[in-house]
Design an enzyme around this catalytic site. Structure first.
Site, PDB file in Angstrom:
ATOM      1  N   HIS A  96     -42.952   5.642 -25.722  1.00 13.71           N
ATOM      2  CA  HIS A  96     -43.223   6.621 -26.781  1.00 13.71           C
ATOM      3  C   HIS A  96     -42.876   5.999 -28.138  1.00 13.71           C
ATOM      4  O   HIS A  96     -41.925   5.225 -28.248  1.00 13.71           O
ATOM      5  CB  HIS A  96     -42.406   7.892 -26.547  1.00 13.71           C
ATOM      6  CG  HIS A  96     -42.816   9.012 -27.457  1.00 13.71           C
ATOM      7  ND1 HIS A  96     -42.415   9.081 -28.772  1.00 13.71           N
ATOM      8  CD2 HIS A  96     -43.630  10.079 -27.249  1.00 13.71           C
ATOM      9  CE1 HIS A  96     -42.960  10.158 -29.331  1.00 13.71           C
ATOM     10  NE2 HIS A  96     -43.702  10.773 -28.431  1.00 13.71           N
ATOM     11  N   GLU A 166     -51.158   8.530 -28.497  1.00 11.18           N
ATOM     12  CA  GLU A 166     -50.468   9.405 -29.441  1.00 11.18           C
ATOM     13  C   GLU A 166     -50.343   8.680 -30.774  1.00 11.18           C
ATOM     14  O   GLU A 166     -49.397   7.904 -30.978  1.00 11.18           O
ATOM     15  CB  GLU A 166     -49.061   9.739 -28.921  1.00 11.18           C
ATOM     16  CG  GLU A 166     -49.043  10.349 -27.538  1.00 11.18           C
ATOM     17  CD  GLU A 166     -47.799  11.177 -27.292  1.00 11.18           C
ATOM     18  OE1 GLU A 166     -47.904  12.163 -26.560  1.00 11.18           O
ATOM     19  OE2 GLU A 166     -46.728  10.853 -27.845  1.00 11.18           O
TER      20      GLU A 166
HETATM   21  P1  13P Z   1     -45.757  17.050 -30.990  1.00  7.31           P
HETATM   22  O1  13P Z   1     -46.757  17.795 -30.132  1.00  7.31           O
HETATM   23  O2  13P Z   1     -44.543  17.860 -31.301  1.00  7.31           O
HETATM   24  O3  13P Z   1     -46.410  16.470 -32.220  1.00  7.31           O
HETATM   25  O4  13P Z   1     -45.217  15.810 -30.121  1.00  7.31           O
HETATM   26  C1  13P Z   1     -46.134  15.040 -29.417  1.00  7.31           C
HETATM   27  C2  13P Z   1     -45.434  14.053 -28.579  1.00  7.31           C
HETATM   28  O5  13P Z   1     -44.763  13.159 -29.056  1.00  7.31           O
HETATM   29  C3  13P Z   1     -45.537  14.226 -27.119  1.00  7.31           C
HETATM   30  O6  13P Z   1     -45.005  13.124 -26.470  1.00  7.31           O
END
Ligand code: 13P
Length: 251
Positions: A96, A166
């Site tokens: 992440h 992401e």
């Molecule tokens: P948010 O949906 O709070 O932006 O976070 C996304 C995330 O990092 C999921 O791993």
């Protein structure tokens, strides 16, 4: 199959975990919505509580937010993949952007963790994504494909891997919601290169009930990895419903 899950990040007491998981178990007593794979990634401290409240027949997959690549040893502060598995994890979130930025996670350690996770029969949720600067320079596709290639180096069979794209600029309270056009090129490239070889490719970053339908319509998106919008059980159940609706529309 649409994968829809949440990481609670560093949030949640055991009481919160018990309440959330008990309500989730009730809501899914007859199984998950058809075509939807739910998953929850609580803090490791709450994993066994969530597991026990969901019960042995739950359709919900559980995970940890990080695990070390060694099975055991003098690695203060870490937990290993076998330890996570024993506590109920089927998934290991790896790479992440918060871990890459604040905890020194690199493509090399991500690769070691992916390989340990696969060796122990769990599924990696491999997180990748570019910064705002890379996005603005128009280099998102190259950056993300490079991260995936590095993470999956020497992985002979990536079929159990779940990729979560992401973009860093879309994550968290300072993130901005991605428009479908922002993320479509990355999903096209990921689907082209990895779509047939991995389990699923998810989108994460400021997902909420207002943008979930449009995001799920982006070609190549196999599900949603949600933070804030799923940190209440009602928020999460609402997103599962939206995903169920999207499955029904396609069917
Ligand atoms: P948010 O949906 O709070 O932006 O976070 C996304 C995330 O990092 C999921 O791993």
């Amino acid at each position: 199959m649409l994968w829809v899950g949440t990481s609670w990040k560093m949030n949640g007491t055991l009481g919160f975990a018990r309440d959330y998981a008990t309500r989730l178990a009730k809501a899914l007593a007859d199984g998950a919505p058809s075509g939807v794979q739910p998953f929850i990634i609580p803090p490791a401290t709450a994993l066994t509580v969530v597991r026990d409240c969901l019960g042995p027949d739950s359709p919900v997959l559980l995970g940890v937010q990080n695990a070390h690549w060694e099975d055991a040893g003098a690695w203060t502060g870490e937990i290993s993949v076998p330890q996570a598995a024993e506590a109920g994890a089927a998934l290991v979130e790896i790479g992440h952007s918060e871990r890459r930025e604040f905890f020194g996670e690199t493509d090399a350690t991500v690769n070691l963790k992916v390989r340990s996770t696969l060796r122990h029969g769990l599924r990696p949720i491999l997180c990748v994504g570019e910064s705002a600067a890379v996005f603005e320079a128009g280099d998102s596709v190259e950056h993300v494909l490079g991260q995936v290639a590095a993470a999956l180096a020497d992985v002979a069979d990536p079929s159990r891997v779940v990729i979560a794209y992401e973009p860093i600029w879309a994550i968290g309270e300072h993130g901005r919601e991605a428009r479908p056009a922002d993320i479509a090129p990355v999903f096209a490239a990921l689907a082209d290169e990895w779509g047939d070889r991995v389990t699923a490719i998810l989108y994460g970053g400021s997902v909420n009930p207002g943008n979930a339908v449009d995001t799920l319509r982006v070609p190549g998106v196999d599900g949603l990895f949600v933070g804030r919008a799923a940190w209440t059980i009602d928020g999460y159940l609402g997103l599962l419903d939206i995903a169920a609706g999207a499955v029904a529309q396609v069917a």
